[in-house]
Design a protein around this motif. Structure first.
Motif, PDB file in Angstrom:
ATOM      1  N   GLY A 254      -9.167  10.058  -0.950  1.00  0.00           N
ATOM      2  CA  GLY A 254      -8.514  11.194  -0.308  1.00  0.00           C
ATOM      3  C   GLY A 254      -7.006  11.243  -0.429  1.00  0.00           C
ATOM      4  N   TYR A 255      -6.435  10.379  -1.249  1.00  0.00           N
ATOM      5  CA  TYR A 255      -4.981  10.375  -1.417  1.00  0.00           C
ATOM      6  C   TYR A 255      -4.557  11.303  -2.549  1.00  0.00           C
ATOM      7  CZ  TYR A 255      -4.428   6.368   1.709  1.00  0.00           C
ATOM      8  OH  TYR A 255      -4.423   5.542   2.807  1.00  0.00           O
ATOM      9  N   ALA A 256      -3.510  12.053  -2.324  1.00  0.00           N
ATOM     10  CA  ALA A 256      -2.919  12.877  -3.378  1.00  0.00           C
ATOM     11  C   ALA A 256      -1.963  12.008  -4.195  1.00  0.00           C
ATOM     12  CB  ALA A 256      -2.161  14.054  -2.767  1.00  0.00           C
ATOM     13  N   LEU A 257      -1.956  12.228  -5.507  1.00  0.00           N
ATOM     14  CA  LEU A 257      -1.070  11.444  -6.358  1.00  0.00           C
ATOM     15  C   LEU A 257       0.389  11.835  -6.121  1.00  0.00           C
ATOM     16  CD1 LEU A 257      -2.969  11.405  -9.784  1.00  0.00           C
ATOM     17  CD2 LEU A 257      -3.003   9.684  -7.973  1.00  0.00           C
ATOM     18  N   ILE A 258       1.266  10.860  -6.296  1.00  0.00           N
ATOM     19  CA  ILE A 258       2.702  11.096  -6.190  1.00  0.00           C
ATOM     20  C   ILE A 258       3.346  10.737  -7.519  1.00  0.00           C
ATOM     21  CG2 ILE A 258       2.699  10.594  -3.711  1.00  0.00           C
ATOM     22  CD1 ILE A 258       3.944   7.850  -4.399  1.00  0.00           C
ATOM     23  N   LYS A 259       4.646  10.953  -7.621  1.00  0.00           N
ATOM     24  CA  LYS A 259       5.421  10.488  -8.763  1.00  0.00           C
ATOM     25  C   LYS A 259       6.182   9.231  -8.335  1.00  0.00           C
ATOM     26  CE  LYS A 259       6.203  15.182 -10.483  1.00  0.00           C
ATOM     27  NZ  LYS A 259       7.228  16.222 -10.793  1.00  0.00           N
ATOM     28  N   ASN A 260       6.353   8.311  -9.270  1.00  0.00           N
ATOM     29  CA  ASN A 260       7.098   7.105  -8.914  1.00  0.00           C
ATOM     30  C   ASN A 260       8.543   7.420  -8.531  1.00  0.00           C
ATOM     31  OD1 ASN A 260       5.003   5.305  -9.094  1.00  0.00           O
ATOM     32  ND2 ASN A 260       5.421   4.703 -11.208  1.00  0.00           N
ATOM     33  N   SER A 261       9.039   8.563  -8.994  1.00  0.00           N
ATOM     34  CA  SER A 261      10.381   8.980  -8.593  1.00  0.00           C
ATOM     35  C   SER A 261      10.450   9.289  -7.093  1.00  0.00           C
ATOM     36  CB  SER A 261      10.825  10.203  -9.391  1.00  0.00           C
ATOM     37  OG  SER A 261       9.919  11.279  -9.211  1.00  0.00           O
ATOM     38  N   ASN A 283       8.645   9.389   5.852  1.00  0.00           N
ATOM     39  CA  ASN A 283       8.456   9.302   4.400  1.00  0.00           C
ATOM     40  C   ASN A 283       6.976   9.052   4.104  1.00  0.00           C
ATOM     41  OD1 ASN A 283       8.450   8.647   1.636  1.00  0.00           O
ATOM     42  ND2 ASN A 283      10.521   7.799   1.739  1.00  0.00           N
ATOM     43  N   LYS A 284       6.206  10.135   4.093  1.00  0.00           N
ATOM     44  CA  LYS A 284       4.753  10.009   3.965  1.00  0.00           C
ATOM     45  C   LYS A 284       4.316   9.496   2.594  1.00  0.00           C
ATOM     46  CE  LYS A 284       3.345  11.169   8.050  1.00  0.00           C
ATOM     47  NZ  LYS A 284       2.642  10.184   8.896  1.00  0.00           N
ATOM     48  N   LYS A 285       5.038   9.853   1.556  1.00  0.00           N
ATOM     49  CA  LYS A 285       4.635   9.394   0.215  1.00  0.00           C
ATOM     50  C   LYS A 285       4.775   7.877   0.105  1.00  0.00           C
ATOM     51  CE  LYS A 285       5.507  13.784  -2.104  1.00  0.00           C
ATOM     52  NZ  LYS A 285       6.315  14.539  -3.094  1.00  0.00           N
ATOM     53  N   PHE A 286       5.874   7.356   0.639  1.00  0.00           N
ATOM     54  CA  PHE A 286       6.038   5.901   0.662  1.00  0.00           C
ATOM     55  C   PHE A 286       4.997   5.277   1.581  1.00  0.00           C
ATOM     56  CE2 PHE A 286       8.707   2.141   2.254  1.00  0.00           C
ATOM     57  CZ  PHE A 286       8.276   1.312   1.232  1.00  0.00           C
ATOM     58  N   GLN A 287       4.755   5.895   2.713  1.00  0.00           N
ATOM     59  CA  GLN A 287       3.752   5.382   3.654  1.00  0.00           C
ATOM     60  C   GLN A 287       2.394   5.266   2.982  1.00  0.00           C
ATOM     61  OE1 GLN A 287       3.303   7.381   7.520  1.00  0.00           O
ATOM     62  NE2 GLN A 287       1.103   6.987   7.449  1.00  0.00           N
ATOM     63  N   HIS A 288       2.040   6.261   2.190  1.00  0.00           N
ATOM     64  CA  HIS A 288       0.704   6.261   1.591  1.00  0.00           C
ATOM     65  C   HIS A 288       0.514   5.129   0.577  1.00  0.00           C
ATOM     66  CE1 HIS A 288       0.133  10.777   2.749  1.00  0.00           C
ATOM     67  NE2 HIS A 288      -0.062   9.948   3.754  1.00  0.00           N
ATOM     68  N   ILE A 289       1.538   4.840  -0.229  1.00  0.00           N
ATOM     69  CA  ILE A 289       1.369   3.727  -1.178  1.00  0.00           C
ATOM     70  C   ILE A 289       1.406   2.384  -0.444  1.00  0.00           C
ATOM     71  CG2 ILE A 289       3.822   3.488  -1.828  1.00  0.00           C
ATOM     72  CD1 ILE A 289       2.785   2.921  -4.713  1.00  0.00           C
ATOM     73  N   VAL A 290       2.150   2.321   0.657  1.00  0.00           N
ATOM     74  CA  VAL A 290       2.125   1.106   1.485  1.00  0.00           C
ATOM     75  C   VAL A 290       0.747   0.939   2.115  1.00  0.00           C
ATOM     76  CG1 VAL A 290       3.050   0.010   3.568  1.00  0.00           C
ATOM     77  CG2 VAL A 290       4.604   1.068   1.919  1.00  0.00           C
ATOM     78  N   GLU A 291       0.142   2.039   2.572  1.00  0.00           N
ATOM     79  CA  GLU A 291      -1.215   1.983   3.134  1.00  0.00           C
ATOM     80  C   GLU A 291      -2.206   1.393   2.136  1.00  0.00           C
ATOM     81  OE1 GLU A 291      -0.883   6.042   5.881  1.00  0.00           O
ATOM     82  OE2 GLU A 291      -2.439   5.875   4.350  1.00  0.00           O
ATOM     83  N   LEU A 292      -2.097   1.816   0.876  1.00  0.00           N
ATOM     84  CA  LEU A 292      -3.027   1.320  -0.146  1.00  0.00           C
ATOM     85  C   LEU A 292      -2.923  -0.194  -0.284  1.00  0.00           C
ATOM     86  CD1 LEU A 292      -2.721   3.926  -3.072  1.00  0.00           C
ATOM     87  CD2 LEU A 292      -4.498   3.776  -1.308  1.00  0.00           C
ATOM     88  N   ASN A 293      -1.697  -0.688  -0.371  1.00  0.00           N
ATOM     89  CA  ASN A 293      -1.507  -2.114  -0.599  1.00  0.00           C
ATOM     90  C   ASN A 293      -1.733  -2.942   0.662  1.00  0.00           C
ATOM     91  OD1 ASN A 293      -0.352  -2.636  -3.555  1.00  0.00           O
ATOM     92  ND2 ASN A 293       0.376  -0.642  -2.851  1.00  0.00           N
ATOM     93  N   ALA A 294      -1.324  -2.412   1.818  1.00  0.00           N
ATOM     94  CA  ALA A 294      -1.611  -3.104   3.077  1.00  0.00           C
ATOM     95  C   ALA A 294      -3.107  -3.102   3.353  1.00  0.00           C
ATOM     96  CB  ALA A 294      -0.854  -2.434   4.224  1.00  0.00           C
TER      97      ALA A 294
END
Length: 333
Positions: A254-261, A283-294
């Motif tokens: 359910g995650y939308a893709l982001i850009k590394n930028s 900062n939801k985009k940063f939060q979402h990639i942190v969620e994946l790794n956490a």
């Protein structure tokens, strides 16, 4: 063993055994080999490409010479190789803190900036975390607060014998691959990111041979040494003595893709400030990639039964201010 014979193998682009590698790296780490010889060995290994047994032997040597701490059985690490040259925010360090706030015991192994502008030690200092070399302090912090930071320079003093060589060479060597394999807490569970997909399977096999019982070795197809949110991620999972390889797609959860930028880092001040802002929901985009790794770390630590549960738990502790309060706690101690 004969040093010259082993060197000759390396210079002729032949792989050497784990025992031969340990022998030669014991000499390097003891300062018993000249810098010229050490440089030749490192470049020889790099030129032919380091084998699994060579990485294993070198890791065993580094582990033996490290300043160790004791740790509970389910302790995890989220250390990556670095070197992906992406310049992102401190994802694995942020994920480690979030996972610890959700109940995982995390012995985060890390260093100052090498290939990025802000290493894990740099960011942690800027949020007010005390970096310590005291064994009892670290063990107590891990036991009571679920988190400690193991600063590589404090725990791997034998590396002083290769500092000049590595600086003079100015290129990646086998030492860039060893950091995540040499956690001083001897964690048996690990989320390990690598800068090149060719190391995914190899590092997982090395972790198995070193005694790990559950590990995820990851490489984003966009080049990140993390579970990516801008591309698929190649994963090798060690569990129950078996290694399984698969591709992770964040869109399946359910995650939308982001850009590394969207998650570009800057200096330690900026990265620390952005992390704290993320805990405020800014900062939801940063939060979402942190969620994946956490979330993956929480799965490894058995705080969740699946990736999906882990992602949900990571989101929960961030959005209910549990992680924010946890940060205040670990800063005070």
């Amino acid at each position: 063993m004969n040093l010259n014979l082993i060197k000759e193998k390396i210079f002729n682009s032949k792989n050497i055994s784990a025992n031969e590698t340990k022998f030669i790296f014991d000499l390097i780490m003891n300062g018993e080999i000249s810098e010229v010889e050490a440089a030749g060995i490192l470049i020889g290994l790099k030129t032919k490409s380091e084998s699994k047994d060579e990485i294993l032997g070198a890791a065993k040597s580094m582990r033996e010479k490290s300043l160790k701490i004791s740790s509970p059985e389910n302790t995890i690490d989220t250390c990556g190789t670095g070197g992906d040259m992406s310049g992102t925010l401190n994802i694995s360090t942020s994920a480690a803190i979030v996972a610890a706030s959700a109940g995982a015991k995390v012995a985060k192994h890390g260093n100052r900036s090498i290939s990025s502008r802000s290493g894990s030690a740099d960011m942690l200092e800027k949020i007010g975390y005390k970096i310590s070399a005291d064994q009892s302090y670290l063990e107590n912090s891990l036991s009571k607060n679920n988190f400690c930071f193991l600063f590589a320079q404090y725990h791997h003093s034998a590396m002083k014998h290769v500092i000049n060589v590595r600086k003079q060479l100015g290129t990646r060597t086998i030492f860039n691959l060893l950091g995540p394999l040499t956690n001083p807490a001897n964690t048996k569970k690990q989320l390990l990111g690598v800068f090149d997909s060719k190391w995914v399977r190899i590092h997982c096999e090395v972790l198995k041979d070193l005694g790990s019982n559950h590990a995820l070795v990851v490489h984003g197809e966009d080049g990140l040494d993390e579970i990516s949110l801008s591309a698929h991620t190649k994963i090798a999972e060690l569990k129950d003595g078996l290694i399984t390889e698969y591709v992770f797609n964040p869109q399946d959860y359910g995650y939308a893709l982001i850009k590394n930028s969207d998650i570009q880092g800057k200096d330690p001040d900026y990265n620390a400030k952005t992390f704290m802002q993320m805990l405020e929901g800014l900062n939801k985009k940063f939060q979402h990639i942190v969620e994946l790794n956490a979330g993956a770390a929480l799965y490894l630590s058995q705080q969740s039964k699946s990736f999906k549960e882990g992602f949900k738990l990571a989101r929960h502790v961030i959005e209910t201010n549990i992680t924010k309060q946890f940060v205040k706690k670990i800063i005070k101690n």
